[in-house]
Design an enzyme around this catalytic site. Structure first.
Site, PDB file in Angstrom:
ATOM      1  N   LYS A  97       0.820  -1.230   0.000  1.00  0.00           N
ATOM      2  CA  LYS A  97       0.000   0.000   0.000  1.00  0.00           C
ATOM      3  C   LYS A  97       0.847   1.269   0.000  1.00  0.00           C
ATOM      4  O   LYS A  97       0.584   2.193   0.775  1.00  0.00           O
ATOM      5  CB  LYS A  97      -0.965   0.002   1.193  1.00  0.00           C
ATOM      6  CG  LYS A  97      -2.026  -1.088   1.101  1.00  0.00           C
ATOM      7  CD  LYS A  97      -3.126  -0.910   2.129  1.00  0.00           C
ATOM      8  CE  LYS A  97      -4.136  -2.025   2.097  1.00  0.00           C
ATOM      9  NZ  LYS A  97      -3.618  -3.352   2.480  1.00  0.00           N
TER      10      LYS A  97
HETATM   11  O1  LIG Z   1      -5.251  -4.065   0.090  1.00  0.00           O
HETATM   12  C1  LIG Z   1      -5.726  -4.980   0.774  1.00  0.00           C
HETATM   13  O2  LIG Z   1      -5.348  -6.136   0.596  1.00  0.00           O
HETATM   14  C2  LIG Z   1      -6.808  -4.681   1.701  1.00  0.00           C
HETATM   15  C3  LIG Z   1      -7.649  -3.651   1.342  1.00  0.00           C
HETATM   16  C4  LIG Z   1      -8.844  -3.477   2.035  1.00  0.00           C
HETATM   17  O3  LIG Z   1      -9.663  -2.649   1.663  1.00  0.00           O
HETATM   18  N1  LIG Z   1      -9.120  -4.268   3.105  1.00  0.00           N
HETATM   19  C5  LIG Z   1      -8.256  -5.262   3.515  1.00  0.00           C
HETATM   20  O4  LIG Z   1      -8.582  -5.973   4.483  1.00  0.00           O
HETATM   21  N2  LIG Z   1      -7.059  -5.436   2.861  1.00  0.00           N
HETATM   22  C6  LIG Z   1      -6.078  -6.435   3.319  1.00  0.00           C
HETATM   23  O5  LIG Z   1      -6.650  -7.740   3.164  1.00  0.00           O
HETATM   24  C7  LIG Z   1      -6.263  -8.589   4.240  1.00  0.00           C
HETATM   25  C8  LIG Z   1      -7.512  -9.051   4.968  1.00  0.00           C
HETATM   26  O6  LIG Z   1      -7.190  -9.982   5.947  1.00  0.00           O
HETATM   27  P1  LIG Z   1      -8.295 -10.914   6.658  1.00  0.00           P
HETATM   28  O7  LIG Z   1      -9.382  -9.997   7.127  1.00  0.00           O
HETATM   29  O8  LIG Z   1      -7.524 -11.562   7.772  1.00  0.00           O
HETATM   30  O9  LIG Z   1      -8.775 -11.889   5.614  1.00  0.00           O
HETATM   31  C9  LIG Z   1      -5.299  -7.781   5.084  1.00  0.00           C
HETATM   32  O10 LIG Z   1      -3.987  -8.045   4.591  1.00  0.00           O
HETATM   33  C10 LIG Z   1      -5.661  -6.343   4.790  1.00  0.00           C
HETATM   34  O11 LIG Z   1      -4.572  -5.470   4.919  1.00  0.00           O
END
Ligand SMILES: O=C(O)c1cc(=O)[nH]c(=O)n1[C@@H]1O[C@H](COP(=O)(O)O)[C@@H](O)[C@H]1O
Length: 284
Positions: A97
């Site tokens: 990011k």
């Molecule tokens: O860019 C991302 O991957 C991201 C964007 C977003 O809007 N929301 C989001 O949760 N993420 C990422 O997606 C992953 C979600 O993780 P879990 O919720 O554990 O499945 C994490 O690495 C967050 O940083």
């Protein structure tokens, strides 16, 4: 182009993107008890997961904050993990990011599209405008790399800024138009651009609308599992276009917790990835 490879992996294996957001507390006892440094333990866990899932997932997203938080040792584990994903023939997404302008942006591009931390695709924040995205263009052109630009993020407070109306249009739709424009020069054989976007599954109606508005845009979709998104939410989008990979991190890499502390932990993680694949594909 990398986006064609990702599209093919998503169609051929599954749209599952396995998130290696590896926290030390997720390590099973059979690893945490080893007399090694934290970097080696985390790498061992990640490597085992890749070995047990590479035939069923389209890609791996490695969230760099989990590694940065452990300092130099953590960054060694990050570098080894990115290297191992490549060696395994899988696609890596460096979830970094980043987003800064001009000369600084060029340094981010150098740091994450070559050298120790090289990823196939990285996540970037384009809310500073094209100056934060254009430093990556040479790597898209010359090294076949890709970007996922934040569009409609999965978090609750996303609406505070992204839903604000400006000039008769919501901010995130304006961002969508910009991402579409930035991606026009990088469209591959699959019809998708190597500049895609991040849209959270926690807003399925918006996601559906975005997938219709931007038919050349490929999406990285977080929010499945731990954040509440389901296979059914995805169905109507993927039925019409295989335009996305769907990430789950905690939902997959903690699947062994309270079940085993032994070496069969990776089988539990594989089973969770298979269940996620089943949950997504049964609606298609
Ligand atoms: O860019 C991302 O991957 C991201 C964007 C977003 O809007 N929301 C989001 O949760 N993420 C990422 O997606 C992953 C979600 O993780 P879990 O919720 O554990 O499945 C994490 O690495 C967050 O940083």
């Amino acid at each position: 182009m990398i986006i064609d490879n990702l599209y093919n992996e998503a169609k051929g294996k599954s749209p599952v993107c396995l998130g290696l957001d590896t926290d030390e507390s997720y390590l099973p006892k059979c690893i945490s008890d080893l007399g090694e440094g934290v970097a080696d333990k985390i790498f061992k866990f990640n490597k085992d997961i890749v070995d047990h899932t590479k035939d069923i997932v389209s890609c791996y997203k490695v969230q760099i904050a989990y590694y940065e938080a452990l300092g130099l040792e953590g960054m060694k584990a990050y570098a080894k993990t990115m290297d191992y994903i490549r060696e395994s023939g899988s696609i890596s997404i460096g979830d970094i990011k980043r987003g800064d302008i001009a000369a600084t942006g060029e340094k981010y591009a150098t740091g994450h599209f070559q050298g120790d931390f090289e990823a196939d695709i990285i996540t970037v924040n384009g809310y500073m405008g094209e100056d934060a995205i254009s430093p990556f263009y040479p790597y898209l052109k010359e090294k076949g790399k890709g970007l996922f630009v934040l569009l409609r993020t999965s978090n609750k407070s996303a609406v505070d800024l992204q839903d604000v109306e400006a000039g008769g249009q919501k901010v995130y739709l304006h961002m969508g138009d910009l991402i579409k424009k930035w991606g026009e020069g990088f469209i591959g054989e699959s019809g998708f651009s190597s500049i895609g976007s991040v849209v959270g599954l926690t807003y399925p109606d918006e996601f559906y609308m975005l997938s219709k508005t931007y038919p050349n845009m490929f999406f990285l979709v977080p929010g499945y599992g731990a954040q509440g998104g389901t296979g059914k939410d995805l169905a109507r989008i993927l039925k019409e276009s295989a335009c996305a990979v769907v990430n789950s991190s905690r939902g997959l890499i903690t699947a062994h917790k309270n079940k085993t502390e032994d070496t069969d932990y990776a089988q539990h993680i594989r089973n969770a990835a298979l269940a996620m694949k089943g949950d997504i594909t049964r609606w298609l």
